[in-house]
Design an enzyme around this catalytic site. Structure first.
Site, mmCIF file in Angstrom:
data_model
loop_
_atom_site.group_PDB
_atom_site.id
_atom_site.type_symbol
_atom_site.label_atom_id
_atom_site.label_comp_id
_atom_site.label_asym_id
_atom_site.label_seq_id
_atom_site.Cartn_x
_atom_site.Cartn_y
_atom_site.Cartn_z
ATOM 1 N N GLY A 171 0.823 -1.192 0.000
ATOM 2 C CA GLY A 171 0.000 0.000 0.000
ATOM 3 C C GLY A 171 0.866 1.255 0.000
ATOM 4 N N CYS A 172 0.260 2.381 -0.334
ATOM 5 C CA CYS A 172 1.006 3.634 -0.465
ATOM 6 C C CYS A 172 1.528 4.107 0.884
ATOM 7 C CB CYS A 172 0.146 4.702 -1.140
ATOM 8 S SG CYS A 172 -1.505 4.886 -0.448
ATOM 9 N N PHE A 173 0.652 4.155 1.899
ATOM 10 C CA PHE A 173 1.109 4.562 3.230
ATOM 11 C C PHE A 173 2.169 3.603 3.750
ATOM 12 C CE2 PHE A 173 -3.129 6.785 3.917
ATOM 13 C CZ PHE A 173 -2.584 8.048 4.106
ATOM 14 N N ALA A 223 5.671 4.270 2.164
ATOM 15 C CA ALA A 223 6.354 5.440 2.734
ATOM 16 C C ALA A 223 6.830 5.168 4.152
ATOM 17 C CB ALA A 223 5.423 6.650 2.702
#
Lengths: 345, 345, 345, 345
Positions: free
Chosen positions: C154-156, C159
């Site tokens: 996932g994107c979160f 990061a």
């Protein structure tokens, strides 16, 4: 006090920046206030509405130069100083002692001489600073009401302290681990163009700045300590690509788990505070922009709490709170002239 | 030309602004080009990726100072000048005659001495200006291919001329009433912070500027006149609160009604132009941002036509077109290194 | 592998959303890939460039319907699934076993059956989930290279994990108190209009959502645990008023103070990772937008560390990393087709 | 009228959209108005501040359902209808004849049966439409003051007519060629999420829509014709990536050159209009947002004039002007409750 016949005579020193702009927007329509003069050396003689074009044709006031003689303050009841850090240090001590002063800068907020030097790079005002009351309205109404000098809080400090004050007063910050992740809009950097507020760069950006070193840290720590036990925090500032707003995410990890109705604690703490609204889910800077409100939401999971707060950095975070303090100092209802309504959208 | 073995050696004069930034973004990955040096006096010695952080770790190039001796151009095939108006006037004449020059400023675009003085407030270059070919690629490939000096078109001029050129060439502008309502993003004002690009002001603004007086007027009129009959226009520039993009709405009222398949006229005119796309409805700056495309839509009702065009002001409106011209001047396919793809969203 | 003669044949299931849009933008120009088909039931038969207008005239590919027979995957080497959560659970098990699969949803990321049910509200895939390798490229190259099935992060999560992985691997998260304050742009909510992405509301907003409950929590905890000691964290998601970008502020308080060169730890950890750049001060989403980079900065004060990371949620946070994984799975350099350059501004 | 004792009793039909939202923001604090009820079928029973969170804790009003019986309007002095086009056509005829009505939709603006059908795709109201007065306040105070039914103008129409009315009244539009290039913010599309207001798409976009066909064309032409000679215009609508604001650039080419002091013509025309401000250079939507002002600038060159006007589409372009008309209809000063001040920034 009969506001219709005896208006508070105020002067604004520094009327061309965003703090001054918002003071003008509020005070020009405040039923109990008359603005006697507003200074802006670089615009002296120009109509206020030429510089702040939102006020075009709404006032005949013109900017004046900084007074060169104390006598120019004769008849003035209160002075707002809305200048960059360092200027009020020189101006405030020279103002007539009968004039009430509300300073929007950080010059008189910090008690600790060393901390002031470290965070501001300036020489502390010394004893005169003790005359200044820290003007976080909701936590300090009695002292503000009796104050002659107010050090108006910083924007990040206002959002953070309002978010944490109920926990501090309840003794829940003592021994707790606190992280505050705070975000600001571009107007917080002032009206003067700079690289970090250049539209092509700022529009699509989000970044952190001054890690561990923001100048609002000492005033937050000083004031929270005065409200209850407090052992420091990690405080971090970020830039959002919007013009107005502060959003603070405050993480508190208690040393132990407790039974508590958090929303009720907050509602009770701010029961008599018109400008603090306890909301569900999350506040949103969109709902407080252009207003003096601070919206707060609180959530807990085990011994972890998170408190979100949102304000308009120029209103509750600066000029609105300054006027709120003026109202208290002159015996008016604190909401006088401040029932600014936000808009949707 | 075998691009793998014989790269075009280029120098960029003025690499710290947005024009330079985009030249670097494109040329660093251009298969037929080698950047020998890029100047930026205020950043001399600093890595390019420190200033243009999008290029961090993508190049080892450092900025250099402006050459003080002609010999520093030995071995250079082409020079891009990306400086504010007025500088190329002094620099270009001193460059070795064997070096091809592409100037991104307005210094050499205007033939008329008086018009140049009026719109730019500068003294015309005189005869040397005649050596410069106006570099609107799609209308002028043969002369550009053979040119030694290019005056690269302005951003508003590119969007406007591409929108109107097919009508000009078809003789349909003669006697027509033309209004061009053009809008630009904030990067068009350059990389230097200023009041009109201060984020708190620009973010929620839209306004017109320089009514009837924008400096792109003479180059548009001069070039459209060279394509076909043309009797002047009303041209108006506006500021949009976005970072990139030009949108031109061009209104043409013919002196009489005619039968014509407008979309077909445009498709045919740009049949061999990879970077011009004829679209339905309306172009959108969102679909051309970061690319060298110019999207155009055309509609008619009776004798009223409207042509909408959208470009990225820094790419097709500046550095992208400059590289497109370089490609032609050195016999490469004009799309080499320029197949930049936009994104959704 | 000779990419010029033997391209990887890929299919994209779900090409109309933003994940699919970015896969197309990247893969259409990937020198080692041929897109055989891309599905979008609601657009079946329409040219890709009609839906993703950034790709207009850049491809002749049309959307097709979801295959109804397994034989339609004959000759396909790899399938990307870019559908909302829950769909890949049904599709993946039916794909031919010889086809490599990269799923961009959360369907196969979570090992724990109960956590998957709690955070996604879906029934866990069971044993088939064990075939999926978690595709955080920088931490897991060897297993990804040999994988047949990838659960793309996932994107979160991307990061956050990239920000914390070097500390996890160094054993510094064990016993530490961790708070992650993460912020996303609006494209993270997908291509379908909704109340929280309605332009008039979102443009001037900043708010928190899903406190303590974001579905990326279990994948972050699961993966960080696999890298080193880890005892949980507080993770909070916020919405920024920009289209693209994730910014994560990760606060780590060690149980004790240690001597360590933090930037050096990070530089060393990512020495061979082209797409991770260690920067000074703070990363900025502006500098990574449209690219596969993750920019990271790290600061310490006593036993308090803060790590900032910034990615483009649709590239490194989704489709870019998916292609990076494809490259590894097929023995290509991981940067192939992914050297997308950001722009300034 | 003694507003303190006898307030105007109003009902708002359609309180959940942006028109209703702004009516509530204004009327809740209007000293001469009492809101008796506000309908929103989908929110019936919910507090107004739950839906329009800017009004949280500022009113105890709850939304009600659409009245099913005429008796529910007993005691109501005025009704605002703020519903999508087509609904007021059915509702207005059923309202008690003693109740004054202000309709914010286009349902009763158009006299011409055929034009109404063409632009709105609806069946004209017939004779009942003749009872409606077109409520462009500044041009029509006497008839508005005596009106029982008001068709409140469209947002584009308000900005355009205010820009051109002084020329129309001076006979200068007769025989002139007119082009209006108008731009709107996203709130003009309403509160319901849609593809063209999806934040990821709209944020960086600028495009034209409905070329030659916008439904405000007939009301502009009809009203300008009533003020003076007028021979048609080209009218084009565009979308700006801001939430609020209309900017109209109106180009007028006279058939001959005349001597005229344009700014003086405008100042004189709007001498008694508090809400129209004649400015130098250009208006800016930033300076009128959240207010009922229309800022106008005018420039001429030979026989070419350009008039720029800027309004807030939801205030002067909808709800603010509706309240301005209410004030006139009930004998109040037209600015009552409408001295909303904009902000800088």
């Amino acid at each position: 006090m009969d506001t219709s016949t005896t208006k508070i005579k105020v002067a604004i020193i520094g009327g061309s920046g965003y703090g001054g702009s918002e003071l003008l927007r509020i005070l020009l329509f405040h039923p109990g206030v008359e603005i006697v003069f507003v200074t802006a050396n670089e615009h002296a003689g120009r109509p206020v509405g030429d510089v702040h074009r939102n006020l075009l044709e709404l006032t005949e006031l013109c900017f004046s130069s900084m007074p060169t003689s104390v006598s120019e303050f004769d008849g003035i009841d209160a002075v707002f100083i809305a200048l960059p850090h360092g200027h009020a240090l020189e101006i405030a001590p020279r103002l007539p002692s009968g004039v009430k002063v509300i300073d929007l800068s950080g010059d008189f907020r910090i008690n600790d001489v060393e901390a002031f030097r470290e965070y501001y790079g300036l020489v502390h005002a010394g004893d005169i600073q003790k005359e200044f009351v820290y003007g976080l309205t909701e936590t300090s109404r009695p002292v503000i009401s009796n104050a002659r000098r107010i050090a108006n809080p910083g924007c990040f400090a206002t959002a953070t302290i309002l978010a944490l004050a109920p926990l501090a007063s309840a003794g829940l910050l003592s021994g707790s681990r606190i992280v505050v992740d705070a975000k600001t809009g571009s107007s917080g950097s002032g009206a003067k163009p700079a690289a970090n507020t250049h539209h092509p760069q700022r529009s699509n950006s989000f970044y952190a700045y001054k890690p561990f070193l923001h100048q609002h840290v000492p005033e937050i720590e000083q004031h929270l300590s005065s409200l209850g036990g407090f052992n420091g925090m990690t405080f971090m500032t970020h830039s959002m690509p919007v013009t107005r707003g502060i959003f603070a995410s405050c993480y508190v990890q208690l040393p132990y788990e407790i039974e508590i109705d958090l929303p009720e604690l907050y509602r009770s703490a701010y029961e008599h505070s018109f400008f603090v609204r306890i909301v569900e889910g999350s506040p949103d800077i969109n709902w407080v922009k252009n207003t003096n409100f601070c919206d707060i939401a609180v959530h807990g999971r085990g011994r972890d709490f998170v408190v979100f707060s949102a304000i308009d950095n120029l209103v509750k975070g600066a000029s609105g709170q300054a006027v709120q303090n003026l109202n208290l100092m002159f015996g008016l209802d604190e909401t006088t002239g401040l029932r600014l309504t936000g808009s949707n959208p």
